[in-house]
Design an enzyme around this catalytic site. Structure first.
Site, PDB file in Angstrom:
ATOM      1  N   GLY A   1      96.298  46.541  47.878  1.00  0.00           N
ATOM      2  CA  GLY A   1      96.364  48.167  48.645  1.00  0.00           C
ATOM      3  C   GLY A   1      96.849  48.673  47.346  1.00  0.00           C
ATOM      4  O   GLY A   1      97.563  49.549  48.049  1.00  0.00           O
TER       5      GLY A   1
ATOM      6  N   GLU B   1      88.065  43.211  44.323  1.00  0.00           N
ATOM      7  CA  GLU B   1      88.114  42.873  46.010  1.00  0.00           C
ATOM      8  C   GLU B   1      89.222  43.982  46.416  1.00  0.00           C
ATOM      9  O   GLU B   1      90.278  44.152  46.090  1.00  0.00           O
ATOM     10  CB  GLU B   1      88.235  41.247  46.438  1.00  0.00           C
ATOM     11  CG  GLU B   1      88.281  41.230  47.445  1.00  0.00           C
ATOM     12  CD  GLU B   1      90.017  41.268  48.587  1.00  0.00           C
ATOM     13  OE1 GLU B   1      89.889  40.938  49.872  1.00  0.00           O
ATOM     14  OE2 GLU B   1      90.631  41.370  47.524  1.00  0.00           O
ATOM     15  N   SER B   2      88.854  44.374  47.561  1.00  0.00           N
ATOM     16  CA  SER B   2      89.889  44.948  47.993  1.00  0.00           C
ATOM     17  C   SER B   2      90.445  46.716  47.339  1.00  0.00           C
ATOM     18  O   SER B   2      89.182  47.347  47.160  1.00  0.00           O
ATOM     19  CB  SER B   2      91.331  44.498  48.161  1.00  0.00           C
ATOM     20  OG  SER B   2      91.833  45.318  49.477  1.00  0.00           O
TER      21      SER B   2
ATOM     22  N   GLU C   1      87.409  41.996  58.513  1.00  0.00           N
ATOM     23  CA  GLU C   1      87.591  42.923  57.459  1.00  0.00           C
ATOM     24  C   GLU C   1      89.434  42.913  58.742  1.00  0.00           C
ATOM     25  O   GLU C   1      90.587  42.818  57.651  1.00  0.00           O
ATOM     26  CB  GLU C   1      87.310  43.991  57.296  1.00  0.00           C
ATOM     27  CG  GLU C   1      85.494  44.088  56.331  1.00  0.00           C
ATOM     28  CD  GLU C   1      85.832  43.378  54.900  1.00  0.00           C
ATOM     29  OE1 GLU C   1      87.726  43.347  54.791  1.00  0.00           O
ATOM     30  OE2 GLU C   1      85.235  42.767  54.228  1.00  0.00           O
TER      31      GLU C   1
ATOM     32  N   HIS D   1      89.839  39.465  56.094  1.00  0.00           N
ATOM     33  CA  HIS D   1      89.808  40.448  54.589  1.00  0.00           C
ATOM     34  C   HIS D   1      91.251  39.511  53.467  1.00  0.00           C
ATOM     35  O   HIS D   1      91.820  39.133  54.436  1.00  0.00           O
ATOM     36  CB  HIS D   1      90.716  41.790  54.831  1.00  0.00           C
ATOM     37  CG  HIS D   1      90.419  42.686  53.586  1.00  0.00           C
ATOM     38  ND1 HIS D   1      90.193  43.142  53.147  1.00  0.00           N
ATOM     39  CD2 HIS D   1      91.706  42.598  52.852  1.00  0.00           C
ATOM     40  CE1 HIS D   1      90.224  43.543  52.343  1.00  0.00           C
ATOM     41  NE2 HIS D   1      91.504  43.692  51.417  1.00  0.00           N
TER      42      HIS D   1
END
Length: 585
Positions: free
Chosen positions: A127, A204-205, A339, A463
């Site tokens: 994030g 990823e993410s 997700e 996710h």
């Protein structure tokens, strides 16, 4: 197999104490020789500083290249993670160091004298506020697939992304860190045996969104040839903010740096605040638990330089995409089948912080329609309307349903956050390469598998769970995951191991050749077609594997076509000229 095992063991015993030294343009680097869980030797060069410490007067500025050392640098231990909060990981406080800009290089030991080895640069997720490089041990990929893997640290949270929305502090410093690390790799990786013309960036993410941001930055031309994006893109609802100055002022207020002063004075004050104090105050901001469950405040922002415009506008502008050279890259994107499973985890963290009940109240139909959906629309489009809200509810809620199924909430969040942005990026890349006839390919896969070793698992793959397989069911990573599930022991069966091997193979084959088909040829019994219109074919990845078309068709159509049309109508109705309110379908 026995002969190979004995040879590998003898090699390991002979070379384990002989530390590898690489003489790179940056300087001489001494690493270590280690062995994987299956006794395959590899070299690791850890904690190499690619930038000077971003501390003191360098805080809230672009990173500067590290000049290297005149002596041999002992690259034998990881550098510290960048400073980050621990609330979202179930703990309190802050960890890490402000002086954190290092990278790690892993190479196959048996190929020490070999040149032109494909290179994968891994950008971790979290994030843009948490995460680190050393959580992800790529040794099994390096050993089994004979590639070089580089992992990097980059600034997180306010230290990486605080922006005053002007020239005082433009923000996006974490993206500039990544970019500088990529420049380091381009200049130095040949000395480690890497092929500078076969570099793939993968994440990823937030790492996946970072890959997309790097691909859309004009200064990235020539730094890499392929991209692999797992569960995230530039237009993900959480991946950028339109409210950077607002959050900068709120943070300044929290740490007693007057937000009413001019931005230059505010930043000067913020540079005097201990880094851990600043980070500890950065989450949550305000008192909106719904927003906190779907938005991270200090993330990339539109600075007119690294991020030229609203990501939804950029990804829908063929002329811009051609200008930055997206057509010259091979691209692979992926999502997992659930997700939005991340919502359960995030909402629990938010409820604990706010003493709220988002995790349960969101299943109230009125709350979901009148509060949750508009918040998600505001994050994704920067605007919402009753018509848009009803359009979302119509797709995700069964008719006459008295309550909201938690899966509907998960799908709403997961589609705006991961599924639709990934699909839009794949579409944009496929259209551009087809139109310009560059020969570059787009591939997409959906990982739809329930891990057999996680008890009480929800529907589909959540996710982040694909990371378990991406890194080869690594024991250390598995143990860390198991700890989150109340110390349950994760014991993968043979089918899980084969699935992980398939995933590692298709990722590294794509990095090596721009085509993942060799890794799935026997299990799939057909060719995995490139993702392109009209079929938009993708690989449904599980223990049986199949080729499907048009992933999540109706839900993607909602976000990519119907909602933008309603937004366009809203724009016309209010006679607004906001450039962010452009049709994107």
């Amino acid at each position: 197999m026995a002969v190979i095992g004995v040879f590998t063991l003898l090699f390991t015993l002979q070379h384990l104490n002989a530390q590898p030294v690489v003489d790179a343009p940056w300087g001489a680097v001494e690493g270590t020789t280690n062995v994987t869980e299956d006794w395959t030797p590899y070299h690791a060069f850890l904690g190499i500083p690619y930038a000077v410490p971003p501390t003191g007067a360098r805080r809230f500025k672009r990173p500067q290249p590290h000049p290297g050392f005149k002596h041999i640098f002992k690259a034998q231990t990881y550098g510290p993670p960048c400073i980050q909060i621990l609330q979202l990981t179930g703990n309190n406080g802050v960890t890490g160091d402000e002086d954190c800009l290092t990278l790690n290089v892993f190479t196959p030991a048996l190929l020490t004298e070999t040149k032109n080895i494909p290179v994968i640069v891994w950008i971790h997720g979290g994030g843009f506020i948490v995460g680190d490089a050393f959580t992800f041990d790529p040794s099994l990929i390096v050993g089994a697939e004979q590639v070089i893997v580089v992992t990097i640290e980059y600034r997180l949270g306010p230290l990486g992304f605080l922006s005053t929305n002007d020239d005082v502090s433009k923000g996006n410093y974490g993206l500039w860190d990544q970019h500088l690390a990529l420049e380091w790799v381009k200049k130095n990786i040949a000395s480690f045996g890497g092929d500078i013309n076969s570099i793939t960036i993968m994440g990823e993410s937030a790492g996946s969104a970072s890959v997309a941001f790097q691909a859309l930055y004009p200064g990235s031309k020539g730094l890499f040839q392929r991209t692999i994006m797992q569960s995230g893109s530039v237009s993900s609802a959480w991946a950028y903010t339109r409210n950077s100055l607002k959050y900068a002022r709120e943070l300044a207020h929290k740490v007693n740096c007057s937000p009413q002063n001019d931005t230059a004075s505010m930043i000067t004050c913020l540079r005097t605040i201990p880094a851990k104090t600043l980070t500890a105050a950065s989450w949550p901001m305000g008192n909106e638990p719904v927003t906190a469950s779907a938005e991270f405040y200090f993330v990339p922002t539109i600075d007119g330089e690294f991020v030229k415009d609203d990501p939804l506008v950029l990804i829908n502008s063929p002329s811009f995409l051609e200008q930055v050279g997206l057509q010259n890259l091979d691209c692979m994107v992926s999502v997992v089948s659930n997700e939005g499973g991340l919502f359960s985890y995030l909402s629990q963290a938010v409820d604990k912080e706010f003493n709220s009940s988002i995790s349960s109240s969101v299943q109230n139909k009125g709350f979901y329609i009148n509060t949750f959906i508009p918040e998600i629309l505001e994050l994704y489009f920067g605007a919402s309307s009753p018509d848009m809200t009803q359009a979302v509810a119509k797709v995700y809620l069964p008719p006459h349903s008295p309550a909201v199924d938690l899966q509907a909430v998960m799908n709403t969040l997961g589609d705006a956050g991961m599924v639709v942005p990934a699909t839009l990026f794949a579409r944009a890349h496929a259209k551009l390469t087809r139109h310009l006839k560059t020969g570059m390919k787009t591939y997409m896969y959906v990982f739809d598998h329930i891990p057999s070793f996680i008890p009480g698992h929800d529907k589909g793959m959540n996710h982040g769970e694909d990371l378990i397989y991406t890194f080869g069911l690594n024991k250390a990573y598995m143990a860390a995951m198991a700890k989150q599930f109340r110390n349950t022991t994760f014991v993968p069966d043979q089918s899980e191991k084969e699935l992980s091997h398939t995933l590692m193979g298709l990722l590294t084959d794509f990095a090596r050749y721009g085509d993942p088909n060799n890794a799935v040829r026997f299990g799939l019994n057909q060719t995995w077609p490139a993702f392109t219109e009209p079929g938009e074919h993708y690989l449904l990845l599980n223990t049986t594997m199949s080729v499907q078309s048009s992933p999540f068709r109706d839900r993607v159509k909602l976000w990519a076509l119907k909602l933008p049309r309603l937004l366009h109508a809203l724009q016309n109705q209010h006679h607004t000229t906001n450039p962010n309110l452009q049709i994107i379908g």
